[in-house]
Structures are given as C-alpha cells and as structure tokens.
Design a protein around this motif. Structure first.
Motif, PDB file in Angstrom:
ATOM      1  N   THR A   1      17.204 -17.668 -11.545  1.00 14.50           N
ATOM      2  CA  THR A   1      16.247 -17.589 -10.458  1.00 14.50           C
ATOM      3  C   THR A   1      16.982 -17.109  -9.216  1.00 14.50           C
ATOM      4  O   THR A   1      18.197 -17.269  -9.100  1.00 14.50           O
ATOM      5  N   ALA A   2      16.233 -16.476  -8.329  1.00 16.33           N
ATOM      6  CA  ALA A   2      16.795 -16.038  -7.052  1.00 16.33           C
ATOM      7  C   ALA A   2      15.958 -16.561  -5.897  1.00 16.33           C
ATOM      8  O   ALA A   2      16.080 -16.088  -4.780  1.00 16.33           O
ATOM      9  N   SER A   3      15.099 -17.530  -6.163  1.00 21.86           N
ATOM     10  CA  SER A   3      14.170 -18.029  -5.153  1.00 21.86           C
ATOM     11  C   SER A   3      14.861 -18.937  -4.146  1.00 21.86           C
ATOM     12  O   SER A   3      15.530 -19.904  -4.530  1.00 21.86           O
ATOM     13  N   PRO A   4      14.697 -18.687  -2.851  1.00 20.44           N
ATOM     14  CA  PRO A   4      15.259 -19.606  -1.856  1.00 20.44           C
ATOM     15  C   PRO A   4      14.614 -20.986  -1.917  1.00 20.44           C
ATOM     16  O   PRO A   4      15.214 -21.979  -1.486  1.00 20.44           O
ATOM     17  N   TYR A   5      13.404 -21.085  -2.496  1.00 21.23           N
ATOM     18  CA  TYR A   5      12.738 -22.380  -2.600  1.00 21.23           C
ATOM     19  C   TYR A   5      13.339 -23.246  -3.701  1.00 21.23           C
ATOM     20  O   TYR A   5      13.009 -24.437  -3.797  1.00 21.23           O
ATOM     21  N   SER A   6      14.222 -22.678  -4.515  1.00 19.11           N
ATOM     22  CA  SER A   6      14.920 -23.480  -5.520  1.00 19.11           C
ATOM     23  C   SER A   6      15.986 -24.385  -4.878  1.00 19.11           C
ATOM     24  O   SER A   6      16.590 -25.207  -5.555  1.00 19.11           O
ATOM     25  N   TYR A   7      16.192 -24.223  -3.576  1.00 18.94           N
ATOM     26  CA  TYR A   7      17.115 -25.081  -2.815  1.00 18.94           C
ATOM     27  C   TYR A   7      16.631 -26.533  -2.796  1.00 18.94           C
ATOM     28  O   TYR A   7      17.435 -27.462  -2.680  1.00 18.94           O
ATOM     29  N   TYR A   8      15.333 -26.732  -2.934  1.00 24.03           N
ATOM     30  CA  TYR A   8      14.743 -28.039  -2.706  1.00 24.03           C
ATOM     31  C   TYR A   8      14.449 -28.775  -4.008  1.00 24.03           C
ATOM     32  O   TYR A   8      14.139 -28.165  -5.032  1.00 24.03           O
TER      33      TYR A   8
ATOM     34  N   ALA B   1      15.452  -8.560  -5.967  1.00 21.96           N
ATOM     35  CA  ALA B   1      16.296  -9.246  -6.950  1.00 21.96           C
ATOM     36  C   ALA B   1      15.670  -9.124  -8.329  1.00 21.96           C
ATOM     37  O   ALA B   1      14.453  -8.963  -8.470  1.00 21.96           O
ATOM     38  N   LYS B   2      16.517  -9.196  -9.352  1.00 20.56           N
ATOM     39  CA  LYS B   2      16.060  -9.150 -10.733  1.00 20.56           C
ATOM     40  C   LYS B   2      16.801 -10.217 -11.530  1.00 20.56           C
ATOM     41  O   LYS B   2      18.011 -10.386 -11.378  1.00 20.56           O
ATOM     42  N   ARG B   3      16.074 -10.942 -12.344  1.00 20.92           N
ATOM     43  CA  ARG B   3      16.667 -11.966 -13.200  1.00 20.92           C
ATOM     44  C   ARG B   3      16.003 -11.923 -14.574  1.00 20.92           C
ATOM     45  O   ARG B   3      14.806 -11.663 -14.695  1.00 20.92           O
ATOM     46  N   THR B   4      16.790 -12.183 -15.616  1.00 24.95           N
ATOM     47  CA  THR B   4      16.265 -12.319 -16.974  1.00 24.95           C
ATOM     48  C   THR B   4      16.742 -13.642 -17.540  1.00 24.95           C
ATOM     49  O   THR B   4      17.932 -13.975 -17.429  1.00 24.95           O
TER      50      THR B   4
ATOM     51  N   PHE C   1      10.999 -29.128 -32.551  1.00 23.34           N
ATOM     52  CA  PHE C   1      12.211 -29.391 -31.775  1.00 23.34           C
ATOM     53  C   PHE C   1      12.705 -28.073 -31.202  1.00 23.34           C
ATOM     54  O   PHE C   1      12.385 -26.988 -31.706  1.00 23.34           O
ATOM     55  N   GLY C   2      13.486 -28.166 -30.126  1.00 22.08           N
ATOM     56  CA  GLY C   2      13.978 -26.940 -29.508  1.00 22.08           C
ATOM     57  C   GLY C   2      14.657 -27.184 -28.188  1.00 22.08           C
ATOM     58  O   GLY C   2      14.970 -28.326 -27.806  1.00 22.08           O
ATOM     59  N   LEU C   3      14.873 -26.080 -27.474  1.00 23.18           N
ATOM     60  CA  LEU C   3      15.600 -26.087 -26.206  1.00 23.18           C
ATOM     61  C   LEU C   3      14.885 -25.174 -25.231  1.00 23.18           C
ATOM     62  O   LEU C   3      14.399 -24.097 -25.598  1.00 23.18           O
ATOM     63  N   MET C   4      14.825 -25.608 -23.967  1.00 24.09           N
ATOM     64  CA  MET C   4      14.212 -24.794 -22.924  1.00 24.09           C
ATOM     65  C   MET C   4      14.823 -25.168 -21.573  1.00 24.09           C
ATOM     66  O   MET C   4      15.355 -26.272 -21.404  1.00 24.09           O
ATOM     67  N   PRO C   5      14.794 -24.256 -20.596  1.00 22.23           N
ATOM     68  CA  PRO C   5      15.194 -24.642 -19.243  1.00 22.23           C
ATOM     69  C   PRO C   5      14.053 -25.397 -18.575  1.00 22.23           C
ATOM     70  O   PRO C   5      12.893 -24.975 -18.666  1.00 22.23           O
ATOM     71  N   TYR C   6      14.356 -26.537 -17.943  1.00 21.26           N
ATOM     72  CA  TYR C   6      13.319 -27.260 -17.207  1.00 21.26           C
ATOM     73  C   TYR C   6      13.200 -26.730 -15.777  1.00 21.26           C
ATOM     74  O   TYR C   6      12.109 -26.449 -15.302  1.00 21.26           O
ATOM     75  N   SER C   7      14.328 -26.591 -15.098  1.00 21.11           N
ATOM     76  CA  SER C   7      14.307 -26.075 -13.734  1.00 21.11           C
ATOM     77  C   SER C   7      15.587 -25.294 -13.477  1.00 21.11           C
ATOM     78  O   SER C   7      16.569 -25.419 -14.206  1.00 21.11           O
ATOM     79  N   ALA C   8      15.569 -24.472 -12.428  1.00 22.86           N
ATOM     80  CA  ALA C   8      16.722 -23.620 -12.111  1.00 22.86           C
ATOM     81  C   ALA C   8      16.949 -23.568 -10.616  1.00 22.86           C
ATOM     82  O   ALA C   8      16.009 -23.661  -9.818  1.00 22.86           O
ATOM     83  N   VAL C   9      18.209 -23.423 -10.253  1.00 17.83           N
ATOM     84  CA  VAL C   9      18.617 -23.254  -8.858  1.00 17.83           C
ATOM     85  C   VAL C   9      19.386 -21.954  -8.751  1.00 17.83           C
ATOM     86  O   VAL C   9      20.306 -21.694  -9.532  1.00 17.83           O
TER      87      VAL C   9
END
Length: 421
Positions: free
Chosen positions: A23-30, A94-97, A115-123
């Motif tokens: 992620t490149a979001s400035p709101y991920s700061y919080y 910005a670009k993210r994959t 069952f599996g794996l996933m990202p819950y949140s990102a900074v």
C-alpha cells in the motif's frame, strides 16, 4: 491432483519473499493500517457483497458458505493498484501489486473446510512536511515513513443443517511486523546538516474469530432468496514495541554520518483491538442466470488505537459500509457462443472508514466491474475498480485509484473414488 499440490506448495513457498510494501496510502499511518482483504475477485467485482454461494464459487467473506462447495477448490487472487494522491496544488502517483488471498476449500459430505493465508492490513506511506525557523534562519524538514503488514492465517469449517441453512466459523491467527521511521532535518548554511532519527518497530500477533450464517430458499419456480449474516467479535492483538533514537549528521559530500551512538528507548507494549463487526446481506436471483443483492456492515472502529500513541489531530468513530451488486449470465449452457457463458458483474460500495482527521471523516467510494471466464469447472475472474478515498479539505490527501483484480479458482474432484483403476 499431484500437479495441483506442487503448484500450491510452490506458491506457498513464494510467500516467504512476499513484498511488504503493498500500500502507498498515507491513511495507513493510523490504527492497524489499511484493511486489505475485501473478498475474492468475483465478490469484489460486485461491490464486495458476500451473499453469493454455490457449488463452484468460493465465498471467503462468509464461512457458512463453505458447505455449499461441491468440488475441491484452490483459489488465489492479486490486485494491482494505480493511485494518484492529490493535495491542494500537488499530486503524486504510485503503483503497488499485492497478493489478496491463497486458499483451499474441501467438501466433506454436509461439511465444508477451508484454510489459507491473506493480508489483513498493510502499512506503507511517506509523509513530508517543511517549515522555516526565523530565529536561526534555518529550514526544517520532517519525513515520516512506514511499511509492513498484518497477515492472517485462517482455518474454518461449515455445516449444512439442511438444504436451506448453513452455519460456519473461522479461527484466525494474525501476525506481522510494522516498521516506522521519523527524521527531522535542520538545514543550516554548513556542510554538515543536523538530523534526528527515530525508528519504531512493532511485532504484532494474536488470534481472532468470526462466524456466519447462510440461508437460501426458493421463492417460486424461478426466483431464489439468499441471505447472509457474519459476526466478528472484538479481538485483541499484542504489539511488542521497540524504539531507537539517533542524532545524525548528513554530509552533503559524503552522505549520512551517525555522529553519536544510537540509543534504545524503552517503549511499552500495547494491546490493540480488532473491532467487532456485523455484516447483513440479502438478494434475489435466478440460478445460473442473474443475481442482485445488497449488504451493510457496521464496525466498532471507535475502539481503534495507534500503535505507539494517539495522534492529536486524529480520532476514530464507528464505521459503516454499504455495498450493492450483482451478476448476469446470458446463457450458461451455450455451446456455440463462449461469451454467452461468461459471468458479467458490477457493483457499487460506500464506506465511512471510521478515521476522522481534523474533523473530516475519511470516506471511500468505489464502482466495480468484472467478468468470470469459464475454463471447464474452473474460473478466471477479472475485476476493475475505480474509487476515491479521502478529501483535499483541511490540507488532507485525496486518493484516486484504479484497481485491477485477477483471481483464479481451480475446481476439481480431488478425492473422488475411482470406479476403474
């Protein structure tokens, strides 16, 4: 089956080198960062509704749907995000994959297991501010950066009480590392420029749980009603924090020089909350023809906190998300026209994220479109999303983004007993 397991093992191995900057979001700061998992690609293309469940569609938004699948399913999805960040007079791109999920579903009579794996949140952010001090005629620059994420390893099961009603649950282990850095630079008319650097590290882990109910019934010979309810109770994550402080000089000819030994500062560990969430959804449609549904979610985001301390100009409020969406199939059993068997999807969503900065609520809007390309029993799902998050009011940042979602759902009878050897 062996080939599928080899592919699965190879992809799982690649997770070790999975990029943390998704992620490149400035709101991920919080808070816990930007919430990343929003469903499989077919659900995201319908505004994010988690109401559709049948024998070949793997619905990861409601664990009660696992008992609906009749084929062993391997699902993987990813998103490429193209963002433009706008403020009053400035813009950046910005670009993210990133990988959205990696999951396996298995039917076992009236049960379904996943069952599996996933990202819950990102900074992932970089915020720069500049000021001038008239007292010593110096310029000051403050740069905040952060990266990392919280991943989620899950296992769940569902039981079909009867043909109309199913119940299911997921047990989740959340884990990850978030690193942040704060540098303040004083620019004076000398060759050595004074900097103060603060580095923070948060090692986050903890368990969470969610449960769901799925109900479907025929209204008449053609129409079917689907209803869904998912409840995620409040969960506690432990954030093991550390901090390092250094005074550094920057030599404009030779690069950065650490002038004094770095110092570790004791920082209290924190207990962070994943807020309770309630999701209700319902819709009607014709099997293998069309579907239209709506979903609403409530989350107690007022209980969110930042990793190290509360931010003076930011607070949290309870959040709401509303999604509308559906699909259409021209003719699912057409032999002469492939595109008549393609699933066409569209949707809309609105979300009050719960983040309030300078008295401005941060909202997120999105229009979604997608197609499901049949490949035998399997599907290749493509999704497109155009959205806007935030605002330029009060000196804030508005994100305009375009998401390209790609998902693969492989369906097969892995454990079918052979009649002839």
């Amino acid at each position: 089956m062996i080939k599928k397991l080899i592919v699965f093992a190879s992809i799982l191995f690649s997770i070790v080198s999975w990029s943390q900057e998704n992620t490149a979001s400035p709101y991920s700061y919080y808070g816990l960062g930007e919430i990343k998992f929003k469903g499989t690609e077919d659900a995201r293309s319908m505004g994010g509704i988690g109401i559709v469940a049948d024998s070949i569609h793997f619905n990861l938004l409601n664990p009660a749907s696992y008992s609906k699948i009749k084929f062993s399913t391997f699902a993987i999805g990813s998103t490429s995000t193209f963002s433009t960040f706008e403020t009053n007079g400035n813009s950046e791109k910005a670009k993210r994959t990133n990988l959205n999920y990696l999951a396996v579903g298995l039917p076992i009579k009236k049960f379904g297991v996943s069952f599996g794996l996933m990202p819950y949140s990102a900074v992932g952010y970089k915020i720069e501010s500049n000021s001038h001090n008239d007292a010593d005629n110096s310029d000051r620059t403050k740069i905040s950066t952060g990266n990392g994420n919280i991943n989620r390893l899950f296992i769940g099961s569902s039981y079909a009480i009867n043909k109309k009603l199913s119940f299911g649950f997921n047990i989740n282990y959340n884990f990850g590392v978030v690193e942040t850095e704060f540098i303040e630079t004083i620019y004076a008319p000398v060759e050595l420029q004074l900097r103060t650097r603060e580095r923070n590290n948060s090692n986050i882990n903890g368990f969470s749980f969610n449960t769901g109910v799925y109900y479907s019934r025929n209204l008449n010979q053609k129409l079917k009603l689907n209803s869904s309810f998912v409840y995620s109770p409040e969960a506690t994550l432990v954030s093991e924090n550390s901090r390092n402080i250094a005074t550094i000089f920057y030599n404009i000819y030779g690069g950065e020089i650490i002038s004094l030994p770095t110092q570790d500062i004791p920082v209290e560990d924190q207990k962070m909350k994943i807020p309770a969430k309630y999701t209700f959804g319902s819709g009607i449609g014709m099997d293998k023809k069309w579907f239209l549904g709506a979903e609403i979610s409530f989350q107690e985001n007022s209980k969110l906190r930042n990793r190290f301390k509360d931010i003076s100009n930011a607070t949290f409020e309870n959040s709401t998300r509303i999604s509308l969406g559906g699909y259409f199939v021209p003719k699912h059993d057409s032999f002469s026209n492939y595109f008549s068997r393609v699933i066409y999807r569209a949707g809309f969503r609105y979300e009050n994220t719960g983040l309030v900065i300078r008295n401005e609520s941060i909202n997120d809007y999105g229009m979604t479109f997608g197609i499901g390309l049949p490949v035998g029993l399997s599907k290749i799902n493509l999704g497109f999303e155009i959205g806007k998050k935030g605002t330029t009011s009060q000196g804030l940042v508005q994100e305009n983004y375009f998401n390209l979602n790609i998902g693969l759902s492989l369906n097969d009878l892995w454990f079918r007993k052979r009649e002839i050897n």
